[in-house]
Design an enzyme around this catalytic site. Structure first.
Site, PDB file in Angstrom:
ATOM      1  N   THR A   1       0.842  -1.194   0.000  1.00 41.77           N
ATOM      2  CA  THR A   1       0.000   0.000   0.000  1.00 41.77           C
ATOM      3  C   THR A   1       0.882   1.250   0.000  1.00 41.77           C
ATOM      4  O   THR A   1       1.614   1.460   0.967  1.00 41.77           O
ATOM      5  CB  THR A   1      -0.873   0.034   1.290  1.00 41.77           C
ATOM      6  N   PRO A   2       0.812   2.074  -1.051  1.00 43.42           N
ATOM      7  CA  PRO A   2       1.607   3.302  -1.057  1.00 43.42           C
ATOM      8  C   PRO A   2       1.224   4.184   0.128  1.00 43.42           C
ATOM      9  O   PRO A   2       0.041   4.336   0.441  1.00 43.42           O
ATOM     10  CB  PRO A   2       1.233   3.971  -2.384  1.00 43.42           C
TER      11      PRO A   2
ATOM     12  N   GLU B   1     -13.132 -12.621   4.029  1.00 39.50           N
ATOM     13  CA  GLU B   1     -12.093 -13.003   4.997  1.00 39.50           C
ATOM     14  C   GLU B   1     -12.723 -13.193   6.369  1.00 39.50           C
ATOM     15  O   GLU B   1     -12.234 -13.924   7.211  1.00 39.50           O
ATOM     16  CB  GLU B   1     -11.055 -11.872   5.015  1.00 39.50           C
TER      17      GLU B   1
ATOM     18  N   GLY C   1      -6.632  -4.655   3.731  1.00 45.03           N
ATOM     19  CA  GLY C   1      -6.905  -3.829   4.907  1.00 45.03           C
ATOM     20  C   GLY C   1      -7.925  -4.509   5.799  1.00 45.03           C
ATOM     21  O   GLY C   1      -8.488  -5.555   5.438  1.00 45.03           O
TER      22      GLY C   1
HETATM   23  P1  IMP Z   1       1.892  -3.193   3.185  1.00 46.36           P
HETATM   24  O1  IMP Z   1       0.725  -2.916   2.298  1.00 46.36           O
HETATM   25  O2  IMP Z   1       3.131  -3.585   2.462  1.00 46.36           O
HETATM   26  O3  IMP Z   1       2.135  -2.043   4.141  1.00 46.36           O
HETATM   27  O4  IMP Z   1       1.532  -4.497   4.061  1.00 46.36           O
HETATM   28  C1  IMP Z   1       0.751  -4.450   5.229  1.00 46.36           C
HETATM   29  C2  IMP Z   1      -0.699  -4.160   4.903  1.00 46.36           C
HETATM   30  O5  IMP Z   1      -1.264  -5.243   4.161  1.00 46.36           O
HETATM   31  C3  IMP Z   1      -1.607  -4.052   6.121  1.00 46.36           C
HETATM   32  O6  IMP Z   1      -1.583  -2.758   6.669  1.00 46.36           O
HETATM   33  C4  IMP Z   1      -2.971  -4.420   5.555  1.00 46.36           C
HETATM   34  O7  IMP Z   1      -3.560  -3.300   4.912  1.00 46.36           O
HETATM   35  C5  IMP Z   1      -2.625  -5.441   4.495  1.00 46.36           C
HETATM   36  N1  IMP Z   1      -2.792  -6.820   4.997  1.00 46.36           N
HETATM   37  C6  IMP Z   1      -1.838  -7.677   5.402  1.00 46.36           C
HETATM   38  N2  IMP Z   1      -2.381  -8.866   5.751  1.00 46.36           N
HETATM   39  C7  IMP Z   1      -3.702  -8.743   5.555  1.00 46.36           C
HETATM   40  C8  IMP Z   1      -4.819  -9.623   5.735  1.00 46.36           C
HETATM   41  O8  IMP Z   1      -4.712 -10.793   6.143  1.00 46.36           O
HETATM   42  N3  IMP Z   1      -6.042  -9.122   5.441  1.00 46.36           N
HETATM   43  C9  IMP Z   1      -6.231  -7.852   4.967  1.00 46.36           C
HETATM   44  N4  IMP Z   1      -5.222  -7.023   4.780  1.00 46.36           N
HETATM   45  C10 IMP Z   1      -3.974  -7.442   5.084  1.00 46.36           C
END
Ligand code: IMP
Ligand code: ZN
Length: 357
Positions: free
Chosen positions: A101-102, A205, A175
């Site tokens: 996520t940016p 989920e 998210g």
């Molecule tokens: P990033 O997007 O690289 O910062 O990875 C972490 C983000 O991925 C979290 O803040 C969530 O938005 C999303 N995320 C990680 N695991 C899950 C999940 O199991 N369900 C929904 N979102 C997730």
């Protein structure tokens, strides 16, 4: 359990299609990040859930907040992304779709554009350094941030899809599933689809998302993340199953993540066999290998021991994941060739009369 399954799963060439960048950071990299920011006073126990432990989804999302404090500059992001890519490669992953996520971080001057560019740069540097893995990037929409941010993110993803020489291939919707509603994000996702971005959406989920899943399936998505509560045995519906089956939409299944995040009671009760027995495309994935202390090899082992899959079944699972990827056709063909020429495959062909071909 077959004692050869562990080395087999490590040696198996694998495809990882559901990996969140910041959730995939290993303990070793986390140590480096913590050392860079001692003033934050962050302990390891705050960035990962260890074997045997379980947390609610809400608690898992608190962990991401902590990790985001540690990865808040271009420098951190580049280091973390390169380490994650190397680790997947060391685990035998030969094709990876990394999603992230940016984020804007005003303290360090990180902007969303710089964020995306840094992940792309990490992927490019790994390629230049001959890390043995093909990596693509899915730009993630965090459902918490609502429709306007989602639309902005789609624009960003579109720009980089056109300028990253094939690195940005699609979008993720993720998210906290308890926050926001997919209906508000539908126009943004529709726009993404119309401009040629592939869609990998977290769906069902948690149990209360039946209506949202019906709506998201109208897009339709190119892959589904988790899909834990789609089928009627767990409160989903035949109509949802029918649509997923009809569209042959692959499911990204993350065993450990679902157990540790308490959305599934036990490995035995996971929905993998429900879909697998239907012959539906299922791809084993890690979700957040750092947060959930796992690896893709371990996920294959767990599937083998829990659902009685033999080595041939594991091979087929890993090979079928190629066709579920968002890689361009030419890359898919290269991967197919690589699988076909892999030493494990050759051993198999001799032992079992090349049944797989
Ligand atoms: P990033 O997007 O690289 O910062 O990875 C972490 C983000 O991925 C979290 O803040 C969530 O938005 C999303 N995320 C990680 N695991 C899950 C999940 O199991 N369900 C929904 N979102 C997730
Ligand atoms: Zn996920």
């Amino acid at each position: 359990m077959d004692k050869e399954v562990e080395p087999f799963c490590r040696a198996l060439p694998k495809v990882e299609l559901h990996a969140h960048l910041n959730g995939s950071i290993s303990v070793a990299t986390m140590e480096r990040l913590i050392a860079r920011k001692p003033h934050l006073n962050i302990k390891h126990s705050m960035t990962a859930i260890h074997k045997g432990q379980r947390r609610t989804l809400d608690e898992c999302f608190q962990v991401f907040k902590v990790i985001h404090q540690l990865v808040d500059s271009e420098e951190d992001l580049l280091m973390a992304a390169k380490a994650v890519i190397r680790e997947f490669s060391e685990d035998g992953v030969r094709y990876l779709e990394l999603r992230s996520t940016p984020r804007v971080e005003t303290n360090t001057g990180l902007t969303k554009r710089k964020y995306v560019e840094t992940v792309i740069e990490a992927i490019r540097q790994c390629k230049q350094e001959d890390v043995d893995i093909d990596v693509r990037f899915l730009v993630a929409v965090d459902r918490r941030n609502g429709p306007e941010v989602a639309m902005e993110t789609v624009k960003l993803a579109e720009d980089y899809m056109l300028s990253s020489e094939g690195i940005v291939v699609g979008m993720d919707l993720s998210g906290d599933p308890m926050v926001g509603h997919g209906k508000d994000l539908l126009p943004a996702l529709q726009k993404a689809r119309n401009c040629g971005l592939k869609l990998a959406l977290h769906m069902s989920e948690v149990p209360c998302q039946k209506e949202e899943s019906e709506l998201l399936l109208t897009l339709p998505p190119d892959r589904i993340g988790h899909g834990t509560f789609l089928h009627p045995e767990v409160g989903g519906s035949w109509s949802l199953v029918h649509k997923v089956r009809e569209g042959n939409i692959p499911l990204e299944l993350c065993l450990t993540s679902n157990i540790m995040g308490k959305t599934v009671e036990s490995y035995e009760k996971h929905h993998f066999p429900y879909w697998y027995k239907l012959g539906h495309p299922c791809v084993l994935c890690t979700d957040d290998k750092g947060v959930f202390s796992t690896s893709l090899s371990q996920e294959y082992q767990l599937a083998a021991s829990t659902f009685g899959l033999d080595q041939e079944a594991l091979w087929i699972l890993s090979q079928q994941a190629i066709s579920c990827s968002f890689a361009p056709e030419a890359i898919k063909q290269q991967l197919e060739k690589r699988w076909a020429e892999h030493p494990l495959q050759l051993t198999y062909s001799q032992d079992s009369g090349a049944k797989r071909k």
